[in-house]
Design an enzyme around this catalytic site. Structure first.
Site, mmCIF file in Angstrom:
data_model
loop_
_atom_site.group_PDB
_atom_site.id
_atom_site.type_symbol
_atom_site.label_atom_id
_atom_site.label_comp_id
_atom_site.label_asym_id
_atom_site.label_seq_id
_atom_site.Cartn_x
_atom_site.Cartn_y
_atom_site.Cartn_z
ATOM 1 N N ARG A 1 -61.317 42.875 -46.025
ATOM 2 C CA ARG A 1 -60.704 44.150 -45.639
ATOM 3 C C ARG A 1 -61.283 44.631 -44.319
ATOM 4 O O ARG A 1 -60.550 45.118 -43.450
ATOM 5 C CB ARG A 1 -60.919 45.221 -46.718
ATOM 6 C CG ARG A 1 -60.048 45.064 -47.944
ATOM 7 C CD ARG A 1 -60.173 46.272 -48.867
ATOM 8 N NE ARG A 1 -59.531 47.454 -48.322
ATOM 9 C CZ ARG A 1 -59.717 48.693 -48.773
ATOM 10 N NH1 ARG A 1 -60.544 48.902 -49.792
ATOM 11 N NH2 ARG A 1 -59.100 49.720 -48.235
ATOM 12 N N CYS B 1 -66.120 53.755 -45.992
ATOM 13 C CA CYS B 1 -65.493 52.683 -46.776
ATOM 14 C C CYS B 1 -63.995 52.908 -46.671
ATOM 15 O O CYS B 1 -63.479 53.174 -45.589
ATOM 16 C CB CYS B 1 -65.994 52.710 -48.214
ATOM 17 S SG CYS B 1 -65.796 54.318 -49.027
#
Length: 299
Positions: free
Chosen positions: A198, A257
């Site tokens: 990611r 995040c």
């Protein structure tokens, strides 16, 4: 007073002492938002209060996700951050703490069954509310059960309303404008806690844009946990973060995040390792990439 981690024996001793204490179960599953409450209902530490990431620890607002859906704003006050799991206002959070009977003289112990991925959110928020006495149960519910700790599926009695009073913020909330203004500055180092694919922009299962904040370093939050399910020793964490930072000033670290949740284990790990408190970009990637004008890096 426990302020970072608490072991199972320490929690059991605290319970036996009769000291003011509240235990919170923060179990959750992003893919199945109702799973955490179901797990709590099936088995939790006796007396634990369930803290739901979506409804208790987040404001009912949100930037578009992968599906393009936006949660409608309500009259519950402006959130303190954006993104998929925006922080509620401090006042709104204090009202929730009061509603479950948490008071300023209590030690809070938070746990989950997800490698401290979700309970760290409540640990950080309590500090943000001015409350020092909050610790993560090292190893979570698994460590509790492995040590022979009792679990129950009973419905817990309702607590009397308390009056939790906000104190001076003991956690640093960083907003998008600050991160953007200091991109490329030697004094700011963004650490991205998402999984490496990611971070590199190879996959993006949740947010509308893939990639990462330019210049961000990558440390998946799971790297803080050892094979036994507990946080790694302080000396090992110190060595690993020193290697990651490679001479950068730890005081300038900002953790992020996807939506400000799984960044907290990195923040907590730095505290365990003896670093001074660092910042949390609570809006994180989901807030950052909601504006197409913000720069994105891949690879």
């Amino acid at each position: 007073m426990y302020t970072t981690l608490i072991s199972v024996p320490q929690l059991q001793s605290l319970q036996a002492s009769g000291a003011p204490l509240m235990v919170f179960d923060c179990s959750f599953d992003l893919a199945q938002p109702h799973a955490g409450a179901q797990q709590y209902a099936a088995a939790h530490i006796p007396g634990a209060v369930y803290a739901n990431l979506d409804t208790d620890l987040s404001a009912p607002h949100g930037a578009p996700g992968k599906s393009g859906t936006v949660i409608a704003a309500t009259d519950q006050g402006l959130p303190a951050s954006g993104g998929r799991h925006p922080l509620p206002s401090r006042q709104r959070f204090a009202e929730w703490l009061s509603s479950v009977g948490f008071a300023n003289d209590m030690q809070a112990v938070v746990y989950d069954r997800n490698g401290a991925n979700y309970c760290g959110r409540l640990w950080w928020m309590l500090q943000w509310a001015g409350h020092d006495a909050v610790a993560v149960l090292d190893g979570g519910l698994q460590a509790w059960q492995a040590a022979g700790g009792e679990v129950t599926g009973r419905e817990e009695p309702t607590h009397f309303q308390s009056n939790f009073v906000l104190g001076a913020e003991r956690a640093q909330l960083v907003v998008t404008d600050t991160v953007l203004a200091h991109l490329g500055d030697a004094g700011q180092t963004v650490i991205d806690a998402r999984a490496a694919p990611r971070y590199r922009g190879e996959v993006e299962p949740l947010d509308p844009v893939a990639g990462h904040i330019p210049g961000a370093l990558n440390r998946p939050f799971s790297q803080n946990i050892g094979a036994d399910g507990r946080f790694k020793p302080a000396a090992q964490l110190r060595e690993e973060f020193d290697a990651l930072l490679a001479g950068r000033d730890p005081a300038g670290v900002v953790h992020q995040c996807g939506s400000g949740v799984s960044a907290v284990p990195n923040l907590l790990a730095m505290r365990i390792a003896g670093f001074a408190p660092t910042g949390l970009y609570a809006g994180s990637w989901s807030e950052w990439c909601s504006n197409p004008a913000r720069p994105v890096e891949r690879g």
